[in-house]
Scaffold this motif. Structure first.
Motif, short mmCIF file in Angstrom:
data_model
loop_
_atom_site.label_atom_id
_atom_site.label_comp_id
_atom_site.label_asym_id
_atom_site.label_seq_id
_atom_site.Cartn_x
_atom_site.Cartn_y
_atom_site.Cartn_z
N ALA A 56 25.95 -43.54 -58.70
CA ALA A 56 26.40 -43.36 -60.08
C ALA A 56 25.20 -43.58 -60.99
N TYR A 57 24.97 -42.67 -61.90
CA TYR A 57 23.81 -42.73 -62.79
C TYR A 57 24.19 -43.35 -64.14
N GLU A 58 23.23 -44.05 -64.71
CA GLU A 58 23.32 -44.46 -66.11
C GLU A 58 21.90 -44.62 -66.63
N ARG A 59 21.63 -44.07 -67.80
CA ARG A 59 20.31 -44.23 -68.43
C ARG A 59 20.43 -45.27 -69.53
N ILE A 60 19.49 -46.21 -69.54
CA ILE A 60 19.48 -47.23 -70.58
C ILE A 60 18.15 -47.18 -71.31
N THR A 61 18.15 -47.59 -72.55
CA THR A 61 16.94 -47.59 -73.37
C THR A 61 16.34 -48.99 -73.38
N VAL A 62 15.07 -49.07 -73.02
CA VAL A 62 14.32 -50.33 -73.08
C VAL A 62 13.05 -50.05 -73.87
N GLU A 63 12.95 -50.66 -75.05
CA GLU A 63 11.83 -50.41 -75.94
C GLU A 63 11.70 -48.90 -76.19
N ASP A 64 10.59 -48.28 -75.79
CA ASP A 64 10.42 -46.85 -76.02
C ASP A 64 10.67 -46.02 -74.76
N MET A 65 11.37 -46.61 -73.80
CA MET A 65 11.55 -45.96 -72.49
C MET A 65 13.02 -45.67 -72.21
N GLU A 66 13.25 -44.57 -71.51
CA GLU A 66 14.58 -44.25 -70.98
C GLU A 66 14.54 -44.54 -69.48
N ILE A 67 15.31 -45.52 -69.06
CA ILE A 67 15.26 -45.99 -67.69
C ILE A 67 16.48 -45.50 -66.91
N GLN A 68 16.20 -44.87 -65.77
CA GLN A 68 17.26 -44.35 -64.91
C GLN A 68 17.75 -45.45 -63.97
N THR A 69 19.04 -45.77 -64.06
CA THR A 69 19.63 -46.76 -63.17
C THR A 69 20.55 -46.06 -62.17
N TYR A 70 20.79 -46.74 -61.05
CA TYR A 70 21.63 -46.22 -59.98
C TYR A 70 22.59 -47.33 -59.55
N ARG A 71 23.79 -46.92 -59.13
CA ARG A 71 24.75 -47.90 -58.63
C ARG A 71 25.55 -47.29 -57.48
N TRP A 72 25.57 -48.03 -56.38
CA TRP A 72 26.44 -47.70 -55.25
C TRP A 72 27.51 -48.79 -55.21
N PRO A 73 28.76 -48.47 -55.51
CA PRO A 73 29.80 -49.50 -55.64
C PRO A 73 30.12 -50.20 -54.33
N GLY A 74 30.53 -51.44 -54.45
CA GLY A 74 30.96 -52.23 -53.30
C GLY A 74 31.80 -53.39 -53.79
N LYS A 75 32.51 -54.02 -52.87
CA LYS A 75 33.41 -55.11 -53.25
C LYS A 75 32.72 -56.48 -53.21
N GLY A 76 31.50 -56.51 -52.70
CA GLY A 76 30.81 -57.79 -52.56
C GLY A 76 29.93 -58.12 -53.75
N LYS A 77 29.01 -59.04 -53.53
CA LYS A 77 28.10 -59.47 -54.59
C LYS A 77 27.13 -58.34 -54.95
N LYS A 78 26.51 -58.47 -56.12
CA LYS A 78 25.63 -57.42 -56.62
C LYS A 78 24.17 -57.70 -56.24
N VAL A 79 23.51 -56.66 -55.75
CA VAL A 79 22.10 -56.76 -55.36
C VAL A 79 21.30 -55.75 -56.17
N LEU A 80 20.24 -56.21 -56.83
CA LEU A 80 19.35 -55.34 -57.60
C LEU A 80 18.08 -55.10 -56.81
N LEU A 81 17.71 -53.82 -56.66
CA LEU A 81 16.52 -53.41 -55.92
C LEU A 81 15.44 -52.92 -56.88
N ILE A 82 14.21 -53.41 -56.70
CA ILE A 82 13.09 -53.03 -57.57
C ILE A 82 11.95 -52.52 -56.69
N HIS A 83 11.59 -51.26 -56.85
CA HIS A 83 10.56 -50.64 -56.00
C HIS A 83 9.15 -50.99 -56.49
N GLY A 84 8.16 -50.51 -55.74
CA GLY A 84 6.76 -50.78 -56.05
C GLY A 84 6.04 -49.63 -56.73
#
Length: 279
Positions: A56-84
């Motif tokens: 699932a896509y959502e774009r959010i605005t941070v300062e002067d940037m449009e950031i593409q977020t992704y979400r794969w739903p699940g019933k458990g706790k939330k995990v955020l992944l940050i690439h290099g």
């Protein structure tokens, strides 16, 4: 012939910086900084699009940037992944499989100037601002960062310790800005006058010098659990970086691998991460 010119280009740029610093030190530093922060790769390739399209896509605005977020739903706790650096959310495809099987809700975003996000440069300050916005918006329980993403995760926790996060995982992550800059200097072979001008420029722009920024130092103030995984033969980010962070992070555990390289896509790595999250 193409490879020959690719080898010569960094040396030509370094010589240009060496000359420019004699005439205009601040301009030389600014150009060296912008080149350091400008990725050459990392945008989503056609072969990667199909996998990312399942989120699932959502774009959010941070300062002067449009950031593409992704979400794969699940019933458990939330995990955020940050690439290099010079990567995007697709790099997590293997670990995402493990997280899906364990029913975690998976969150991720493309860094500025990477993937489907906007921008032309990336530095740890911009990455940390994006991480803070994503954490505040989605309230993840855990954060996992690879390479620069892991460095950003630790720096974010140091700057903004009051948040939803309960555990941090770093994989093949650097610690000291000095190490990255010395590697940059080695590639371009610019002289110490350029490095000193660059240090002054960074200090004036961000409030810390090249030798002052260190997640190994910041880790002393982190009071949540951490797992650090690093290959002792990593040629991109030295193993000693994770050793330094671990030695100062009271609630951390360090796992050393050998021969896994920098990317660390192996199942063993994912299994160690899952064991840590599930404990």
């Amino acid at each position: 012939m193409k490879r020959f010119f690719q080898r010569l280009l960094p040396l030509a740029i370094g010589k240009y910086f060496n000359l420019l610093v004699l005439l205009a030190p601040k301009k030389a530093a600014q150009k060296a900084y912008l080149l350091f922060c400008t990725p050459r790769r990392g945008k989503v390739l056609p072969i990667q699009s199909e996998f990312l399209a399942n989120a699932a896509y959502e774009r959010i605005t941070v300062e002067d940037m449009e950031i593409q977020t992704y979400r794969w739903p699940g019933k458990g706790k939330k995990v955020l992944l940050i690439h290099g650096w010079e990567s995007n959310t697709f790099r997590w495809r293997n670990l995402i499989g493990f997280l899906k099987d364990a029913h975690y809700e998976i969150l991720a975003f493309d860094a500025p100037a990477h993937g489907h996000s906007t921008g032309k440069i990336l530095n740890v300050v911009r990455y940390t601002a994006c991480t803070r916005s994503v954490v505040e918006r989605y309230q993840p329980d855990y954060i996992i960062g690879h390479s620069m993403g892991g460095l950003t995760a630790v720096y974010h926790q140091y700057l903004h310790p009051v948040n939803s996060l309960k555990k941090i995982v770093t994989i093949g992550s650097p610690s000291d800005l000095k190490d990255l800059m010395l590697q940059y200097q080695k590639i371009l072979r610019f002289n110490d006058s350029v490095l000193q001008a660059l240090d002054k420029y960074v200090k004036g722009r961000f409030g810390f010098g090249i030798r002052e920024f260190s997640t190994g130092i910041y880790a002393k103030d982190i009071d949540i659990e951490g797992l650090l995984i690093h290959d002792e033969l990593d040629t991109i980010a030295p193993f000693r970086a994770s050793e330094k962070v671990h030695n100062n992070w009271k609630g951390s555990r360090l796992i050393k691998t050998k021969g896994y390289g920098h990317s660390m896509h192996q199942d063993f790595v994912s299994e160690q991460v899952m064991d840590f999250l599930n404990s």
